[in-house]
Every structure is written in C-alpha cells, then in structure tokens.
Design a protein around this motif. Structure first.
Motif, PDB file in Angstrom:
ATOM      1  N   LEU A 130       0.830  -1.184   0.000  1.00  0.00           N
ATOM      2  CA  LEU A 130       0.000   0.000   0.000  1.00  0.00           C
ATOM      3  C   LEU A 130       0.875   1.247   0.000  1.00  0.00           C
ATOM      4  O   LEU A 130       2.019   1.221   0.455  1.00  0.00           O
ATOM      5  N   LYS A 131       0.320   2.339  -0.521  1.00  0.00           N
ATOM      6  CA  LYS A 131       1.039   3.604  -0.470  1.00  0.00           C
ATOM      7  C   LYS A 131       1.277   3.975   0.986  1.00  0.00           C
ATOM      8  O   LYS A 131       0.367   3.896   1.813  1.00  0.00           O
ATOM      9  N   ASP A 132       2.486   4.393   1.301  1.00  0.00           N
ATOM     10  CA  ASP A 132       2.831   4.659   2.690  1.00  0.00           C
ATOM     11  C   ASP A 132       2.692   6.134   3.063  1.00  0.00           C
ATOM     12  O   ASP A 132       3.101   6.552   4.135  1.00  0.00           O
ATOM     13  N   THR A 133       2.079   6.918   2.178  1.00  0.00           N
ATOM     14  CA  THR A 133       1.978   8.357   2.441  1.00  0.00           C
ATOM     15  C   THR A 133       0.894   8.681   3.454  1.00  0.00           C
ATOM     16  O   THR A 133       0.795   9.814   3.905  1.00  0.00           O
ATOM     17  N   ASN A 134       0.042   7.728   3.808  1.00  0.00           N
ATOM     18  CA  ASN A 134      -1.001   7.993   4.787  1.00  0.00           C
ATOM     19  C   ASN A 134      -1.097   6.843   5.778  1.00  0.00           C
ATOM     20  O   ASN A 134      -2.173   6.362   6.090  1.00  0.00           O
ATOM     21  N   GLU A 135       0.036   6.405   6.292  1.00  0.00           N
ATOM     22  CA  GLU A 135       0.046   5.295   7.233  1.00  0.00           C
ATOM     23  C   GLU A 135      -0.841   5.619   8.428  1.00  0.00           C
ATOM     24  O   GLU A 135      -0.707   6.658   9.072  1.00  0.00           O
ATOM     25  N   LEU A 136      -1.780   4.719   8.728  1.00  0.00           N
ATOM     26  CA  LEU A 136      -2.715   4.938   9.821  1.00  0.00           C
ATOM     27  C   LEU A 136      -2.172   4.344  11.111  1.00  0.00           C
ATOM     28  O   LEU A 136      -1.427   3.366  11.102  1.00  0.00           O
ATOM     29  N   THR A 137      -2.578   4.935  12.235  1.00  0.00           N
ATOM     30  CA  THR A 137      -2.162   4.482  13.555  1.00  0.00           C
ATOM     31  C   THR A 137      -3.370   3.922  14.284  1.00  0.00           C
ATOM     32  O   THR A 137      -4.315   4.662  14.584  1.00  0.00           O
ATOM     33  N   SER A 138      -3.365   2.637  14.565  1.00  0.00           N
ATOM     34  CA  SER A 138      -4.494   2.024  15.255  1.00  0.00           C
ATOM     35  C   SER A 138      -4.667   2.627  16.642  1.00  0.00           C
ATOM     36  O   SER A 138      -3.686   2.748  17.397  1.00  0.00           O
ATOM     37  N   PRO A 139      -5.883   2.987  17.030  1.00  0.00           N
ATOM     38  CA  PRO A 139      -6.084   3.520  18.389  1.00  0.00           C
ATOM     39  C   PRO A 139      -5.858   2.464  19.457  1.00  0.00           C
ATOM     40  O   PRO A 139      -5.592   2.797  20.613  1.00  0.00           O
ATOM     41  N   PHE A 140      -5.947   1.180  19.064  1.00  0.00           N
ATOM     42  CA  PHE A 140      -5.871   0.098  20.044  1.00  0.00           C
ATOM     43  C   PHE A 140      -4.440  -0.220  20.455  1.00  0.00           C
ATOM     44  O   PHE A 140      -4.221  -0.999  21.381  1.00  0.00           O
ATOM     45  N   GLY A 141      -3.482   0.404  19.779  1.00  0.00           N
ATOM     46  CA  GLY A 141      -2.089   0.250  20.165  1.00  0.00           C
ATOM     47  C   GLY A 141      -1.563   1.417  20.965  1.00  0.00           C
ATOM     48  O   GLY A 141      -0.351   1.510  21.209  1.00  0.00           O
ATOM     49  N   LEU A 142      -2.445   2.321  21.403  1.00  0.00           N
ATOM     50  CA  LEU A 142      -2.068   3.510  22.164  1.00  0.00           C
ATOM     51  C   LEU A 142      -2.510   3.315  23.610  1.00  0.00           C
ATOM     52  O   LEU A 142      -3.679   3.506  23.942  1.00  0.00           O
ATOM     53  N   PRO A 143      -1.601   2.942  24.512  1.00  0.00           N
ATOM     54  CA  PRO A 143      -1.989   2.488  25.862  1.00  0.00           C
ATOM     55  C   PRO A 143      -2.343   3.616  26.822  1.00  0.00           C
ATOM     56  O   PRO A 143      -1.854   4.752  26.696  1.00  0.00           O
ATOM     57  N   ASP A 144      -3.183   3.282  27.797  1.00  0.00           N
ATOM     58  CA  ASP A 144      -3.526   4.218  28.863  1.00  0.00           C
ATOM     59  C   ASP A 144      -2.271   4.705  29.575  1.00  0.00           C
ATOM     60  O   ASP A 144      -2.185   5.877  29.968  1.00  0.00           O
TER      61      ASP A 144
END
Length: 323
Positions: free
Chosen positions: A5-19
């Motif tokens: 996939l084009k890497d110009t808009n790599e998304l960041t999963s919210p589920f990998g962002l810890p409390d």
C-alpha cells in the motif's frame, strides 16, 4: 497494482495507544447544523444537546460558513471544533460536492471555487477535509473523487442520510481504497438538522478518538491518523492483527482477535472479498479468526443483536511480520 500500500497515509491504530502513555477515549460528532444554516436548533441549543448526552466534542458544521466558537458558551473540558460544510461545484459530472471541513478559521466562497482549491485552502489553514455522505450524494469515486488530492477520509455513516435510505457509504470507502491502493480513515456522524425533541437525526452515529489532550488539534490529528473508530452502538475495545502463515507456504495469512461489546457477528472486509465470524446466533465479546489469505488490508464491522454497527479503520496487512 503494487502489492504494498502507499505509505503516504500510514494509519495508527487507536488500540495500540496504551492508557499508561496518557491516551484516553473521547466521543464526538463532526457534522451538525444550526439556525446559522438549515438546522432548526440555535447554535447554543445544539451544543447543549450534545453536552447533555455525554459527548466530548462537536463540530457545528453549518453550510457555507463557519459558526464561530466565540459565539457560544462552551463547557470546561468540552472540545468544540470550528468548521463548516462546504459545497464546491463538481466539474467531473456528478452532483455538487459535500465536504465536512474541520479546524479552519477563514470563511471562503467555496461555491465559486474548484473543489481542489477548497481542499487546498482548508489544508493551508491547518484544517482537514472529509468526503461527506457520498452514497446519499450519488458520488462516483472513480469519476468524482479520484481527481481530487488531499482529502483526509470519508464519512461512512450519516444519520440524516439513513433516514433517506442512503446512510452508509462503506462500499464507496472500499472502492476508494482499492482504486488508490491506499488507506483512508472514516467518520460516523449525525448530520443533525432537527430539534432534539423530534428524535430524527441526533445522537445516533458517533466517532471515538484516542488522544492525549482535550483540544481541537488533538482530536482532528487523531481522526486524520486513523486513531479512531465509528459506531451507531457497539464498542470496539481492542483489535490485534498478526501474521500466522508458515515461511515457504506460498501465501500470506493473518489472524485477528477482536474484543467488543456483545456482538452477533463481525465482518472482516478485505481489499478482495473478506470473511465473517459468528457463533450461530449466540452473542460473544471476543473473537479470534483467520483473515482472507493474501489480503493487503482489512477493516472490521461489529454488529450487535439489534443490528447496530461499529466500523474500525483499515489495517495494513502488507508489512506484518510472522509471529
């Protein structure tokens, strides 16, 4: 088409962002109207309604012009995002464009501007532009959207448009990502016009974002990065995706574990086909299942017993390492 996939808009999963790193969830609606355009509620009444329903952020996205933050009283810790719904003419053959434009400050006469110029100007001001309700608008992605550059994502659900029979734009979402070979995040919104008492188009679709601070910049940044998910009811509590194929077996296979509020089924929609998890009518809160072999990306739809739905943003499967 490239396998990556084009890497110009790599998304960041919210589920990998810890409390533990200071992240928390905020719930909001990015599309609403007041008496400053064609809504029936005054700006303060619209704001107070969403505050009263436990929302954390809102955009008063009136048509054609910005409803200014300073014209209403915003409660402490509530995030009011300044924006508007803008309507440049469509030069590509389809109906007039509908753009939900977030976090910008200067009005423009979008009706007299080419759509690309509207996108560019909002972005110049630090804002983000979303393709609003393309199903309702009879937008053809190939004809009307692909010529445009710089759109942040798509409105996958719209309460007002559901009342008109075209509330969900998931096929447009998939088509767009397939044609451009890149991932886009999504919003779910009310597009509220009616009074709260009418119970027509308020509090029925929302977006959760994962942020570290209660500011408009933090919310919009999380939306653009895909650190969010959309819902009309179900909660998505966690999604983990891992690669499980064996080296040398000639295929790429991934497995997902989805944790959610009680659901009757989960659809895993990939770039080609997909799969579905269910337990023959029984409700469940955790599901682990294999995804479509050789898929490049996948997004998840969680459906509860009443048919309400939650949409995850897409996951890039092309760079997963074997477990």
């Amino acid at each position: 088409m490239s396998s990556d996939l084009k890497d110009t808009n790599e998304l960041t999963s919210p589920f990998g962002l810890p409390d533990e790193d200071g992240y928390f969830w905020l719930k909001g609606n990015l599309h609403s109207h007041t008496t400053n355009s064609d809504g029936r509620a005054a700006p303060q009444e619209r704001l107070d309604g969403y505050v009263g329903q436990g929302y954390d952020f809102l955009c008063l996205s009136d048509h054609h012009k910005i409803t200014r933050i300073e014209t209403v009283q915003v409660p402490k810790d509530f995030v009011l995002i300044q924006g508007a719904e803008l309507h440049p003419e469509n030069p590509f053959g389809g109906q007039k464009h509908h753009f939900v434009c977030l976090n910008f400050s200067e009005d423009m006469d979008a009706a007299k501007m080419p759509p690309q110029h509207v996108i560019d100007e909002v972005r110049r001001q630090g804002g983000a532009v979303w393709l609003a309700h393309p199903h309702w608008s009879s937008i053809n992605i190939l004809r009307d959207t692909l010529p445009l550059k710089g759109l942040a994502g798509i409105e996958v659900f719209n309460t007002t448009c559901r009342r008109a029979g075209r509330g969900e734009s998931s096929v447009h979402w998939d088509d767009w990502m397939d044609l451009e070979n890149r991932l886009y995040p999504a919003l779910a919104d009310d597009d509220s016009h009616a009074l709260e008492a009418e119970q027509h188009d308020t509090y029925q679709g929302w977006t959760w974002v994962r942020v570290k601070e209660r500011t408009a910049n933090a919310v919009v940044d999380a939306l653009v990065r895909g650190s969010s998910y959309c819902s009309t009811g179900p909660e998505i509590r966690n999604i983990e995706v891992r690669r499980i194929d064996q080296q040398g077996d000639g295929r790429t296979l991934a497995e997902a574990t989805v944790t959610c509020s009680p659901a009757q089924r989960i659809a895993a929609i990939a770039d080609a086909h997909g799969t579905e998890y269910h337990e023959h009518g029984a409700l469940f809160e955790t599901a682990t299942f294999a995804l479509r072999a050789n898929a490049r990306w996948v997004r998840f739809e969680v459906v509860d017993a009443s048919g309400q739905k939650a949409w995850s943003n897409p996951f890039d499967l092309t760079g997963l390492e074997r477990a």
